[in-house]
Design a protein around this motif. Sequence first.
Motif, PDB file in Angstrom:
ATOM      1  N   ALA A  56      23.268  70.660  39.150  1.00  0.00           N
ATOM      2  CA  ALA A  56      22.091  70.549  40.019  1.00  0.00           C
ATOM      3  C   ALA A  56      21.328  71.865  40.114  1.00  0.00           C
ATOM      4  O   ALA A  56      20.412  71.994  40.920  1.00  0.00           O
ATOM      5  CB  ALA A  56      22.532  70.101  41.415  1.00  0.00           C
ATOM      6  N   GLU A  73      16.087  63.947  45.685  1.00  0.00           N
ATOM      7  CA  GLU A  73      17.110  62.914  45.659  1.00  0.00           C
ATOM      8  C   GLU A  73      17.532  62.633  44.217  1.00  0.00           C
ATOM      9  O   GLU A  73      16.761  62.861  43.282  1.00  0.00           O
ATOM     10  CB  GLU A  73      16.583  61.637  46.323  1.00  0.00           C
ATOM     11  N   PRO A  74      18.743  62.094  44.001  1.00  0.00           N
ATOM     12  CA  PRO A  74      19.315  62.080  42.643  1.00  0.00           C
ATOM     13  C   PRO A  74      18.896  60.939  41.730  1.00  0.00           C
ATOM     14  O   PRO A  74      19.035  61.059  40.515  1.00  0.00           O
ATOM     15  CB  PRO A  74      20.825  61.975  42.923  1.00  0.00           C
ATOM     16  N   VAL A 241      27.700  58.959  48.539  1.00  0.00           N
ATOM     17  CA  VAL A 241      26.898  59.611  47.501  1.00  0.00           C
ATOM     18  C   VAL A 241      26.296  60.910  48.021  1.00  0.00           C
ATOM     19  O   VAL A 241      26.302  61.939  47.328  1.00  0.00           O
ATOM     20  CB  VAL A 241      25.789  58.673  46.990  1.00  0.00           C
ATOM     21  N   TYR A 245      26.742  64.640  46.597  1.00  0.00           N
ATOM     22  CA  TYR A 245      25.541  65.290  46.080  1.00  0.00           C
ATOM     23  C   TYR A 245      25.226  66.580  46.833  1.00  0.00           C
ATOM     24  O   TYR A 245      24.904  67.607  46.223  1.00  0.00           O
ATOM     25  CB  TYR A 245      24.373  64.312  46.186  1.00  0.00           C
ATOM     26  N   GLN A 246      25.344  66.536  48.156  1.00  0.00           N
ATOM     27  CA  GLN A 246      24.948  67.689  48.960  1.00  0.00           C
ATOM     28  C   GLN A 246      26.072  68.693  49.165  1.00  0.00           C
ATOM     29  O   GLN A 246      25.815  69.888  49.282  1.00  0.00           O
ATOM     30  CB  GLN A 246      24.422  67.215  50.316  1.00  0.00           C
ATOM     31  N   LEU A 249      27.853  69.164  44.831  1.00  0.00           N
ATOM     32  CA  LEU A 249      26.873  69.720  43.896  1.00  0.00           C
ATOM     33  C   LEU A 249      25.898  70.692  44.557  1.00  0.00           C
ATOM     34  O   LEU A 249      25.102  71.332  43.872  1.00  0.00           O
ATOM     35  CB  LEU A 249      26.075  68.582  43.243  1.00  0.00           C
TER      36      LEU A 249
END
Length: 403
Positions: A56, A73-74, A241, A245-246, A249
């Motif tokens: 990221a 956002e991913p 998720v 993600y936060q 990553l």
Amino acid sequence: MTTKDQSSPNRDISIVIVLSSLIFCVYLFTSSLTFISDDELFLFDTTESFANRQSAILNLTADLRWPTYTDVEPVQPLLSAPLYWLAMQFQQVGNAHTTLFFNIIVCALWSGVLFLHLRALNLNVKTAIVTTLLFAFTTIAWPYTKNFFREPLAGLMLSTTAYGFLKLRQSLNKTPMHILRWVMFVVTFAVLGILTKEAVIIGLPIVALQFIATDHLQVSSRQKRILLITGVLTFIFVALVLFFYQNILSAAPSRFQFLNRIGALLNNREGFISAILGFLVSPGKSLFIFSPILILGLFTPVLKTYKRFTSSWALLLIPTFVVIYALIRGEVWFGGLNWGPRYMVPVTGLLMIPAAYFLENAYTESRRLNILFAAALAVFGLVIQIGAVTVNPLQYYQWLDSF
């Protein structure tokens, strides 16, 4: 009232393929494959990082912001990463140009979902085709195929979730396994929508009304349980998720910060009315000036031919998005450096549903004045979109700078 033209799945799928292919070709012909915004560059940088390093961390935009992790956002970078990877396999193919095909594909699919939704509502096939083409070529969706913003994908996810809720409602008298498949369909696209653009969260409660779209809004115990299960599953998946993600990553640290959003609501309360008028009536970013065909839907609630709420529930998206964005973003004026109400793009597809009911009524009841009114709005919208897709935004910006 519904028409006698019953939906034929095989025929509808064939029409969707033809329509989406035609729309894709037109979009491809008018594409520019050029970035016009730093937001697009950060999204593309995230795509490159996902495709090449499964990371990221941004590096292509180092001269704009460094060092940093991605703050988007991913879902869009993840879904567009295969296009980037595919381009890297051919020496003579540009990776940026190939990645910019993404929104062309998204908007063509978005049109297909709208057609399937209208047919699932048992609207006439001619009405569904005309409405789909009007959406594709007379609304703001067309100009947004030329860039890499998240709004078209958010619109596709929101529309697909709404279609899923409709099919879920229609499957309630079928087997539990059939119901479960549509529950998982709704959860999947709701999660993808939220992880495409966090603003989808404010649209999901309205979209869920498709599940209970009756004039009396009577919800059975079984429907309540299904809605509750769907909501809980969506919340769990999004939470998992986002945690990965936060926290793992270290991406998108400023997204989904709802306490900060509340502070923004309070800070923008003074310009609240001006912001609302901007989204509704200003020449710079009015929803109805840049997509005039949507005006037809405003007349649908007064039609006696259809059940009022069933045909008009999507109109609730207008006050929801307009009010919340007016509070969060304020007046949002960049001196003409953006094209229309960008934040309203995700709701455009769903707002075509009440417009479709208006068109169906005008067609079946032979209301010539209504047909002429719809035709005038369609021509006006087409002219606006042709102007948008033929003018090079970068040259337009240079022209503005000359004053």
